[in-house]
Design an enzyme around this catalytic site. Structure first.
Site, mmCIF file in Angstrom:
data_model
loop_
_atom_site.group_PDB
_atom_site.id
_atom_site.type_symbol
_atom_site.label_atom_id
_atom_site.label_comp_id
_atom_site.label_asym_id
_atom_site.label_seq_id
_atom_site.Cartn_x
_atom_site.Cartn_y
_atom_site.Cartn_z
ATOM 1 N N PHE A 12 -37.522 13.903 -44.038
ATOM 2 C CA PHE A 12 -36.946 13.943 -43.059
ATOM 3 C C PHE A 12 -35.627 15.708 -43.733
ATOM 4 O O PHE A 12 -35.577 16.168 -43.575
ATOM 5 C CB PHE A 12 -35.026 13.440 -42.708
ATOM 6 C CG PHE A 12 -34.300 13.607 -43.655
ATOM 7 C CD1 PHE A 12 -33.427 14.170 -43.310
ATOM 8 C CD2 PHE A 12 -34.082 12.668 -44.792
ATOM 9 C CE1 PHE A 12 -32.423 14.282 -45.372
ATOM 10 C CE2 PHE A 12 -33.026 12.040 -45.060
ATOM 11 C CZ PHE A 12 -32.269 13.596 -45.821
ATOM 12 N N LYS A 63 -46.909 11.754 -39.743
ATOM 13 C CA LYS A 63 -45.875 11.008 -38.902
ATOM 14 C C LYS A 63 -45.152 11.844 -39.630
ATOM 15 O O LYS A 63 -44.014 11.706 -40.863
ATOM 16 C CB LYS A 63 -45.975 9.977 -39.331
ATOM 17 C CG LYS A 63 -45.164 8.624 -38.532
ATOM 18 C CD LYS A 63 -43.817 8.973 -38.464
ATOM 19 C CE LYS A 63 -43.358 8.127 -39.768
ATOM 20 N NZ LYS A 63 -41.621 8.456 -39.633
ATOM 21 N N GLU A 92 -38.156 10.028 -38.176
ATOM 22 C CA GLU A 92 -38.001 10.143 -36.869
ATOM 23 C C GLU A 92 -36.684 10.922 -37.032
ATOM 24 O O GLU A 92 -35.812 10.764 -35.272
ATOM 25 C CB GLU A 92 -37.707 8.912 -36.760
ATOM 26 C CG GLU A 92 -36.736 7.829 -37.407
ATOM 27 C CD GLU A 92 -37.771 6.898 -38.681
ATOM 28 O OE1 GLU A 92 -37.090 6.745 -39.315
ATOM 29 O OE2 GLU A 92 -38.651 8.128 -39.049
ATOM 30 N N SER A 108 -38.209 8.343 -50.913
ATOM 31 C CA SER A 108 -37.220 7.740 -51.775
ATOM 32 C C SER A 108 -38.266 7.020 -53.002
ATOM 33 O O SER A 108 -39.476 6.925 -53.002
ATOM 34 C CB SER A 108 -36.308 6.930 -51.241
ATOM 35 O OG SER A 108 -37.176 5.637 -50.974
ATOM 36 N N CYS A 147 -34.986 17.389 -53.377
ATOM 37 C CA CYS A 147 -35.359 16.880 -54.165
ATOM 38 C C CYS A 147 -36.140 17.661 -55.386
ATOM 39 O O CYS A 147 -35.308 17.196 -56.493
ATOM 40 C CB CYS A 147 -36.887 16.282 -54.065
ATOM 41 S SG CYS A 147 -38.332 17.285 -54.018
ATOM 42 N N GLU A 196 -30.288 8.434 -57.043
ATOM 43 C CA GLU A 196 -30.737 10.136 -56.817
ATOM 44 C C GLU A 196 -29.480 9.726 -55.621
ATOM 45 O O GLU A 196 -29.544 8.008 -54.853
ATOM 46 C CB GLU A 196 -32.146 10.014 -55.918
ATOM 47 C CG GLU A 196 -32.139 11.257 -55.430
ATOM 48 C CD GLU A 196 -33.370 11.104 -54.949
ATOM 49 O OE1 GLU A 196 -33.753 12.265 -54.746
ATOM 50 O OE2 GLU A 196 -33.810 10.431 -54.499
#
Length: 494
Positions: free
Chosen positions: A148, A172, A175, A225, A280, A379
């Site tokens: 995202f 993909k 969402e 992740s 990240c 994180e």
């Protein structure tokens, strides 16, 4: 309410039995819904990619190059339009959204050089009348599962190289902010990409599971992740697929006593709080070496008071909201945990009030953090900067190297010898010297070490060409038939 569709075989597909909410993070209001794919829809997308593969993989490099030049032109022209979509669904400020698109375009520009990148090697007369050459060929149907936090840049990182190498793609996206993937796919279609070469399926775990298990999918690219990256790597690799799965990070910024304090403070602010810390490569730990710590903490704190947190559409905003209310609450929980563990809360983002029901959280600065505290170990993916104090350069290196993640790291110093030693000894995939966020340019590759990467291949750049192609070596001889004979020994090249 607007519905965000799939994009399969060059067409929008809106039919679905399940839908997911898409919020405007700045208001907290659901403004859209996204269709969530069943396994049957994902299979349709995979079959579309399979059907398009023979024509695309045999298309000329000149044709592919022309399409990428057109994609680059169209995306550059429509950057403001795509940036507005990013801001409405992710929450990042418009300038940050435009910057994300620019970085994504680097890989499209890299892909325009595919005629050079796909060149093989040739050796003539390796033996009497024998020549050897190598070629690189597309692996087939590729699945790209993107996060995202960069809904335009990361898809462009993946699909640019994958398509350039002659593969077909099923993308993909997250969402949580799915619209940009449709925008990008339609740009490729407008640029001349044949139907079925690039498909987008919206969805959740059900969609991902089909991509991981379907034997027609030959390679998986993933960013997310670490627990999910590890799971995806194990499952997809177990199914015989190529996998590059980029996981989490805990990026350190080491500041030596000789560093320019003001420059280091500016860099810490930029790297820790840009994009609300949801990247990240964000710096989440500042390692203050020796006597510089007190002055550095004071300098960072003074700068934090001037930061403006607000809606991404407000040109005065420097930082927007977090992606969801659940994520905001999760980040805030680390602040409470840090206090309970004995760290010092210098600036508490929970204290900042906002005139909106959006998913906002102020910036936070925590001092006297130590390994073993969750605020250090995990994180967080939010606007939280921890200060760890050490006495020596060697302690700083040891601290960074002992962390489970090895994505990026930065060193601030005026000492060239220390910088060279740091570059050699540090265990991370990307290193910055007086550069707080060392994201490589498009002609190099992006990726970390340790639990930040599962699989051997890094993202975009030269590594991506190797990942999205298979090598083939061809040995040829055109002998005089009169010289043919039976020889059961091992082939000789003498």
């Amino acid at each position: 309410m607007q519905t965000i569709p799939h994009y399969i075989n060059g067409q929008r597909v809106e039919s679905s039995e399940r839908f997911g909410p898409v919020f405007n993070p700045a208001t907290g209001v659901q403004e859209k819904q996204v269709v969530l794919a069943s396994r049957a829809v994902v299979i349709d997308a995979i079959e579309s990619a399979q059907a398009a593969l023979p024509e695309w993989r045999t298309s000329t490099l000149a044709k592919r190059t022309a399409i990428f030049f057109k994609v680059r032109e169209l995306l550059a022209e429509r950057t403001s339009e795509l940036a507005a979509i990013l801001t409405s669904e992710h929450g990042k400020v418009l300038s940050d959204a435009a910057g994300e698109i620019t970085r994504g375009l680097e890989n499209i520009e890299f892909a325009t050089g595919l005629a050079h990148m796909l060149k093989g090697d040739f050796s003539q007369q390796v033996s009497h009348g024998i020549d050897v050459h190598s070629v690189r060929q597309a692996v087939g149907v590729v699945a790209c599962v993107t996060p995202f936090n960069f809904p335009a840049m990361v898809p462009l990182w993946m699909i640019g190289s994958a398509l350039a190498c002659g593969n077909t793609v099923v993308l993909k996206p997250s969402e949580k902010d799915p619209s940009s993937a449709i925008f990008i796919a339609e740009i490729f279609t407008e640029a001349g990409l044949p139907a079925g070469v690039l498909n987008v399926v919206q969805g959740d775990k059900e969609a991902v599971d089909e991509l991981l298990d379907n034997p027609a999918v030959k390679a998986i690219s993933f960013v997310g992740s670490t627990p999910i990256a590890k799971s995806i790597y194990n499952r997809a690799a177990g199914n015989g697929k190529r996998v590059q799965a980029l996981g989490g990070a805990k990026n350190h910024m080491v500041v030596l006593p000789d560093a320019d304090l003001e420059m280091a403070a500016d860099a810490a602010i930029n790297a820790a709080y840009g994009s609300a810390g949801e990247r990240c490569m964000a710096v989440s730990v500042l390692v203050a070496v020796g006597g510089i710590a007190d002055g550095l903490v004071a300098a960072i704190k003074s700068r934090m008071t001037t930061l403006r947190v607000g809606p991404g559409t407000d040109p005065t905003s420097q930082m927007g909201p977090l992606i969801t209310g659940e994520h905001r609450d999760r980040v805030a929980s680390y602040l409470a945990g840090a206090e309970a563990a004995g760290a010092t809360m210098v600036v508490d983002g929970r204290a900042q009030k906002f005139d909106s029901d959006g998913f906002f959280l102020g910036v936070s600065l925590i001092d006297h953090v130590t390994p073993g505290m969750k605020v250090y170990d995990d994180e967080i993916f939010g606007p939280v900067l921890s200060i760890v104090r050490v006495d020596t350069f060697d302690e700083a290196v040891k601290l960074v190297n002992e962390h489970e993640f090895g994505n990026g790291v930065a060193l601030f110093t005026r000492d060239g010898g220390a910088a060279r030693q740091f570059e050699f000894e540090i265990e991370a995939g990307m290193v910055g010297i007086n550069v707080p966020i060392p994201v490589p340019v498009g002609s190099f590759s992006f990726g970390g070490w340790k639990n930040s990467l599962f699989g051997d291949a890094h993202m975009y750049g030269p590594d991506s060409i190797r990942f999205y192609t298979r090598g083939k070596v061809v040995t040829t001889r055109w002998p005089d038939p009169a010289t043919s004979e039976i020889d059961l020994g091992f082939p000789q090249m003498a």
